[in-house]
Structures are given as C-alpha cells and as structure tokens.
Design an enzyme around this catalytic site. Structure first.
Site, short mmCIF file in Angstrom:
data_model
loop_
_atom_site.label_atom_id
_atom_site.label_comp_id
_atom_site.label_asym_id
_atom_site.label_seq_id
_atom_site.Cartn_x
_atom_site.Cartn_y
_atom_site.Cartn_z
N SER A 44 -1.42 -7.05 11.13
CA SER A 44 -0.53 -6.53 10.09
C SER A 44 0.79 -6.08 10.67
CB SER A 44 -1.15 -5.30 9.43
OG SER A 44 -2.09 -5.64 8.53
N HIS A 76 -3.13 -11.32 5.29
CA HIS A 76 -3.50 -11.87 6.59
C HIS A 76 -3.38 -13.40 6.47
CE1 HIS A 76 -5.47 -8.34 8.62
NE2 HIS A 76 -5.20 -7.88 7.41
N GLU A 198 -10.93 6.29 8.27
CA GLU A 198 -11.70 7.37 8.88
C GLU A 198 -11.60 8.64 8.02
OE1 GLU A 198 -9.03 5.77 10.41
OE2 GLU A 198 -10.43 4.25 11.14
N ASN A 240 0.74 4.25 9.69
CA ASN A 240 0.53 5.54 9.02
C ASN A 240 0.01 6.53 10.04
OD1 ASN A 240 -1.96 3.61 8.61
ND2 ASN A 240 -2.77 5.69 8.66
#
Ligand code: HPA
Length: 277
Positions: A44, A76, A198, A240
C-alpha cells in the site's frame, strides 16, 4: 463454492519450490527476460515506484502465473511487471501480495518471494503500509525495517529447517538507503495476523517487546527470502499511528488515502534507492 481453478500450492503433496520454478519459467517466457536480478513487492502506497524505477517492458496479470492468487483486496494491484532499470539490470515488480490473513496458508503468502528467487533475484525489496508506534512519525513517513518480530506464530519453513535470521534486513542495503536519504528512521516491524487492526493493548505489547511498526505482512516473506539466500531490504510507509497511539479509530479508507497521498514522494525515494543498488 468458487469455481476458480485450483491453486497448485493448495495440494499438500506439491513441492512449493517446484511450483515457484514453474512460475519463474512462465515469467521468463511471458516477459522474454531470462533473469531478473532484483525483485520488489509493492505494498500500500508504494505502487507508483513501478513507473519510476525504469521502463516496464512487460506486465502480466499475476493470477495467470502458477501458484499466484487473485487479488483479495481493492487497492492491491495484481500484476507482475518486468522493468528495465537505467543501469541495465532487470527488476521483477510484484504488485500482487497474498496476505496471511486471507487464510490460504503460508505457502501462498511466500510464493511470490520464492518465485522471485527462482527468477534469479538476489535482492528482495519488501514494502508495506503499516501503523507507527513512535508518535513523531506522521502519516506519510517512510521507515526502514531494521528487524522484525513475527507474531503470527507461523513460519514458511517446513520441517526441521533451521535458518539464521541475524541481519535479516541487510545492513549493507540499509546503508545504501541511508546514503540516499540521511534522515530515514529505522524501526522493528511486528507482523500481526490481522485482518483486524490491533487493540491499543496489543500495540502497547508490541512497543514493550521492542516493536516500532505494526502491520500484517512482510515478516513471513522476509524469512522465505532469507531461506532462498536473498539480501532483503524492508520499507514501511507509516499510514497511521497505531491504535491507541492515535486517539481516533483506525479506518481502512484513511489508511488507503494516506498511502495515496504519500505515494509520489515515497515512490521517488524507492526509485532512487533501487538506482543505487
Ligand atoms: N496495523 C496493522 N496494519 C496496518 C496498520 C495498522 O495500524 N496500518 C496499515 N496497515
């Protein structure tokens, strides 16, 4: 049930190195290029590098090559490109990553790396978009991977295959990258299984055990590349700050946007690094 043709790698009796050799032979035939010395997997945010590193002389939809999967994700690009570099070398640009979270098994995840090795690549450049744990990294920051922590609990190695992972991310190649961009930070990449991001607690765990970057790719591929004897360069684009480091929730759309915004700059950086190899 899907009526897609069976992937040879799903047959447990198939030798994944034979499948990679078949794939490499198909690539040589389709591209007219006997040997690709360098391979790059573009994650990405890194896609534009394919255009900047040299002249594309052939583009193949990856799923037409043995063992490769159809892309699972929009954004992708599922192609394999043969690129002629200004120095006359050939690069195989892999825009078709199979992620571990797709659940097709590690053989499919590392097939592109094994194919690159079978195609003659001695250098494997692995790139990804990832979350940053260091607060000083804003979205759009490229970071060199210095080492990794594989949190998938899995390995591409089968049987009692003991492979040394010291200096997995080549100090020589990192020095070349630093010579191109002196203020490039380095960090330890933690591969989580995904596809969920996460939790903040998991990010704190990653930080406590020495991680700086969180993502869902690369570590398993790097292990397979080392097994194949390749030198590895790893680069993450911080799309991020990781969950809990940034106060707002993570969104896949924002991750893709950050990748798109940073793409011209980081792709140009990658092209300069490739030019120096
Ligand atoms: N975590 C895991 N993978 C990612 C992230 C993240 O924060 N951002 C982009 N890919």
């Amino acid at each position: 049930m899907s009526d897609a043709p069976r992937n040879l790698l799903d047959d447990p009796t198939a030798d994944p190195f034979d499948v990679a050799l078949r794939a490499a032979n198909q690539i040589a035939e389709r591209t007219g290029v006997e040997r690709h010395e360098i391979a790059l997997t573009l994650g990405s945010g890194w896609g534009k590098a394919a255009e900047l590193i040299g002249e594309t002389t052939a583009t193949i939809p990856a799923h037409e090559i043995e063992g490769f999967s159809r892309p699972a994700l929009e954004g992708h690009v599922g192609t394999l490109r043969s690129v002629l570099l200004p120095n006359g070398k050939r690069a195989l640009v892999i825009g078709a990553r199979t992620h571990y979270y797709e659940g097709h098994g590690v053989r499919r995840v590392v097939h592109s790396v094994r194919t690159a090795a079978a195609a003659g690549a001695e250098v494997m450049i692995l790139t990804n978009g990832a979350g940053g744990i260091r607060e000083s990294w804003s979205p759009g920051t490229p970071v060199l991977i210095s080492d990794h922590i594989n949190l998938t609990g899995d390995s591409p190695l089968e049987g009692a295959t003991f492979v040394d992972l010291t200096d997995l991310y080549s100090a020589r190649l990192r020095a070349i990258a630093h010579s191109i961009e002196t203020d490039l930070d380095e960090g330890v990449y933690c591969q989580f299984r995904g596809p969920h991001y996460e939790t903040p607690a998991e990010v704190q765990m990653a930080k406590t055990i020495g991680g700086h970057i969180v993502g869902m790719s690369t570590a398993l591929e790097a292990i397979a590349a080392r097994q194949a004897g390749m030198e590895i360069l790893g680069l993450s684009l911080i799309t991020n700050l990781a969950a809990g480091i940034q106060s707002t929730p993570l969104s896949h759309l924002e991750v893709l946007e950050a990748g798109r915004d940073a793409e011209p700059v980081i792709s140009a950086l990658l092209a300069r690094i490739v030019g120096a190899l």
